[in-house]
Each structure stands twice: as C-alpha cells, then as structure tokens.
Design an enzyme around this catalytic site. Structure first.
Site, short mmCIF file in Angstrom:
data_model
loop_
_atom_site.label_atom_id
_atom_site.label_comp_id
_atom_site.label_asym_id
_atom_site.label_seq_id
_atom_site.Cartn_x
_atom_site.Cartn_y
_atom_site.Cartn_z
N GLU A 267 4.75 4.66 0.57
CA GLU A 267 3.73 5.57 1.12
C GLU A 267 3.04 4.85 2.29
O GLU A 267 2.85 3.64 2.24
CB GLU A 267 2.71 5.85 0.01
CG GLU A 267 1.51 6.71 0.40
CD GLU A 267 0.46 6.77 -0.72
OE1 GLU A 267 0.26 5.74 -1.42
OE2 GLU A 267 -0.16 7.83 -0.90
N LYS B 64 2.23 15.20 0.32
CA LYS B 64 1.64 14.86 -0.98
C LYS B 64 0.73 15.98 -1.49
O LYS B 64 -0.21 16.39 -0.80
CB LYS B 64 0.84 13.56 -0.82
CG LYS B 64 0.30 12.96 -2.10
CD LYS B 64 -0.34 11.60 -1.79
CE LYS B 64 -0.84 10.86 -3.00
NZ LYS B 64 -1.39 9.53 -2.65
N CYS C 58 3.25 8.58 -4.45
CA CYS C 58 2.27 7.84 -5.25
C CYS C 58 1.67 8.62 -6.40
O CYS C 58 2.31 8.83 -7.42
CB CYS C 58 1.19 7.25 -4.35
SG CYS C 58 0.28 5.95 -5.23
#
Ligand code: CDT
Length: 335
Positions: free
Chosen positions: A47, A129, A183
């Site tokens: 990330e 995300k 993540c």
C-alpha cells in the site's frame, strides 16, 4: 493439468517522510530486477508503495500533502504519472506483472487509496480501498502520536470488489482470476467473499500496519512493545490465512515495514499463503526483500470443489443482515 506460476511479494522497508521518489523508485526497480533474475511473473507491492505512509501525520500544508499523491493520466492511468513512470517502464521491459498501491489523485482531483494491476504498461484492473480505518480528526497534534487519518485524506473506494483475469499469465487456455484488497480491507470477510464468489484464485494485498499504537488498537498503553508487535503480526496472519482458506484462493501479502523516520514502526508479515491456509513463503528481514513462491493454481480446486463449493452449500437467503446494516443491532433484552 497443473497451472504453475512463480509469484512474489515485494516487501519494502523503511521510507522516511522526506525520502525523495527517485530514491524509492531505485529501490523498487532493484526489487523488480531481483524478480526478473528469479523468473518471477507476478510481483505484489505494498500500500502507498512510492512514499512513506503519510496518513499517520496531520499534514496542514497542502503542498506537502499533494506531494504524496500520484496524478493519474486521464487515459493511461498510473503508468504515465510523472513521478513513477520509470517503475512501470521497467516492469514492462522485464515482462513482469505488478500490483502496486499508491495515493491516487484523479484528473478531477478526487483522492483515493488505490492499487492497480499493471501488465506491459496497461492497467488491467484498478481497486480503490473500501474500508478506510482511523478518523478524520487526529488524536492530538503531538509529533510522536501515530494517527490514522485515512478518512481525512481519501474518499472511500467506489469500484467495489471486481475480480479480473490476468491474460499475460495464461497457462494453456485459462488465465488466473485475481482480486485486490488494501491493508485494512483484509480484516473484513465481506470483500474476500465477494471475490470468492467470482472464482478468484489469487488475492493480492499490500499494507502498512502499525506495530505500536495503543490509541488506534484500543489497547493498554502500557502493553509491552514486543507483545504488541507480535499481536499485530498474529492478527495479520490470522485473517489472511483464514480468508484464503475459506475462499479457496492463494494470497500474496506485501508489507511496507520497518521504522519510518526512526520512530514509527510498521510490522512485516510479507508472505504467500496457499488455498488450504498454509504459509508457503515468508519474509526473513524487516527491509527490502523479495518473497518468492512457486504456486499451482489448480491447488484452489480442492476447496472450491469440496468444502467451499459455494453453489452447493451457501444459503444466501439467511445472509440478509450483512447487506442490510453496517452496525450492530442487538436482540432485545429479556425482561
Ligand atoms: N493502512 C491500514 O489500513 N492500516 C490499518 C491499521 C489499523 S487502524 C486501527 C490495518 O488494518 O492494518
């Protein structure tokens, strides 16, 4: 017939707030060259690969904040973003497919925490995300506090969980089916299952996970640092191994790790997990490192055809609450 593929997680160690892109790019290109030497065909990077994990800071200077973002080209996306083009040129020259996380600024100026799957300078798929952890407001503005200001700096992803084929990795007639998470997404079963229901065979995950931040984890501030680090690593492995198993897919995880600026520690845990949930390769250091594994995509068939044959065993008529509500609604108390 086996469907072999050599894959890798590119772990990236310490990156300081002031480290210039050129220096980070040189390190990433070294990892690509190492992958090429080892005949790796797919490399997953972390990330926000190109910079430090800036959401830990309260940044009030717009010039500095903008410096952490990549400005995408309206047509070609990330591959022609001025700061990072040499990285994608190198990957294309070496014939390596890459998954790379970065802070995206769209041509309209919208900020996302993004990962792109790039093959031969073509963006095959993009993921933004969905689960942005932390808060909009900082805990306080003391320079040593580890914040998680993703809700301040990014919009929640708007692309959903779209599995896709990677045609350059085709074996005989079948290309791998790939999914991407970033993540904090890996802690949420919902995204994994959306990909599982599209037949995903490889989940690619980059992350920056803080090793010591009792305010964030809601933990005891006096907790032993080594214990806290081990606990964060345990939870990372727990969710990746469990969800790889329950969705019968491989999982490649790439950490940004080490001690950024010498004081903000991020966990390691770069690894390749097989569809039975076993770790088949993992990092040995907390610096730049390529974690390589030979996988056979047909190993997904065992779970996909038996224990987790979704079409035979799932009962979606009972799963309504998952999409009807975000938060908990407890049953009424018994009087
Ligand atoms: N980058 C990122 O998403 N980090 C979060 C930290 C936890 S915030 C409570 C993670 O889930 O690893």
């Amino acid at each position: 017939m086996p469907r072999p593929l050599r894959v890798a997680a590119a772990q990236v160690g310490r990156v300081d707030r002031s480290e210039p892109r050129a220096s980070v790019l040189a390190r990433l290109i070294t990892l690509l060259e190492e992958a090429d030497k080892q005949a790796v065909k797919l490399v997953v990077f972390p990330e926000t690969t190109f910079t430090t994990f800036f959401p830990r800071y309260l940044i009030t200077d717009d010039v500095e904040l903008n410096s952490f973002f990549e400005n995408e080209d309206a047509v070609t996306g990330i591959v022609d973003a001025p700061n990072v083009k040499p990285f994608f040129d190198k990957a294309a020259q070496l014939g390596i497919d890459v998954v790379v996380g970065y802070a995206e600024k769209t041509p309209d100026g919208v900020p996302y925490n993004t990962a792109s799957y790039v093959s031969g300078r073509r963006v095959v798929s993009k993921y933004r995300k969905v689960h942005l952890p932390g808060a909009f407001e900082p805990f306080n503005d003391h320079p040593d506090t580890t914040n998680q200001l993703e809700k301040r700096y990014f919009k929640p992803g708007d692309l959903g969980f779209q599995a896709f084929r990677a045609p350059s990795l085709r074996h005989e007639v079948k290309s791998p089916i790939i999914g991407m998470l970033i993540c904090n997404d890996r802690r949420w079963a919902e995204g994994w299952r959306c990909y599982g229901l599209q037949g995903a065979e490889i989940m690619c995950i980059g992350y920056n996970t803080v090793a010591w931040a009792p305010e964030l984890w809601g933990a005891d501030p006096n907790m032993d640092r080594d214990f806290a680090r081990q606990d964060a690593l345990f939870h990372h492995k727990l969710v990746c191994q469990a969800h790889a198993y329950t969705n019968a897919m491989f999982c490649i995880t790439a950490a940004r790790c080490g001690w950024d600026d010498g004081k903000f520690e991020l966990i390691t845990g770069s690894m390749v997990v097989d569809p039975e949930g076993h770790i088949i390769a993992e990092n040995k250091t907390d610096g730049d490192e390529l974690v390589v594994a030979d996988i056979d995509l047909d190993a997904c068939l065992q779970g996909k055809a038996r224990t987790f044959a979704f079409e035979k065993h799932r009962r979606p008529e009972h799963y309504g609450v998952i999409v009807e509500r975000a938060g908990v609604v407890e049953p009424p108390e018994v009087i």
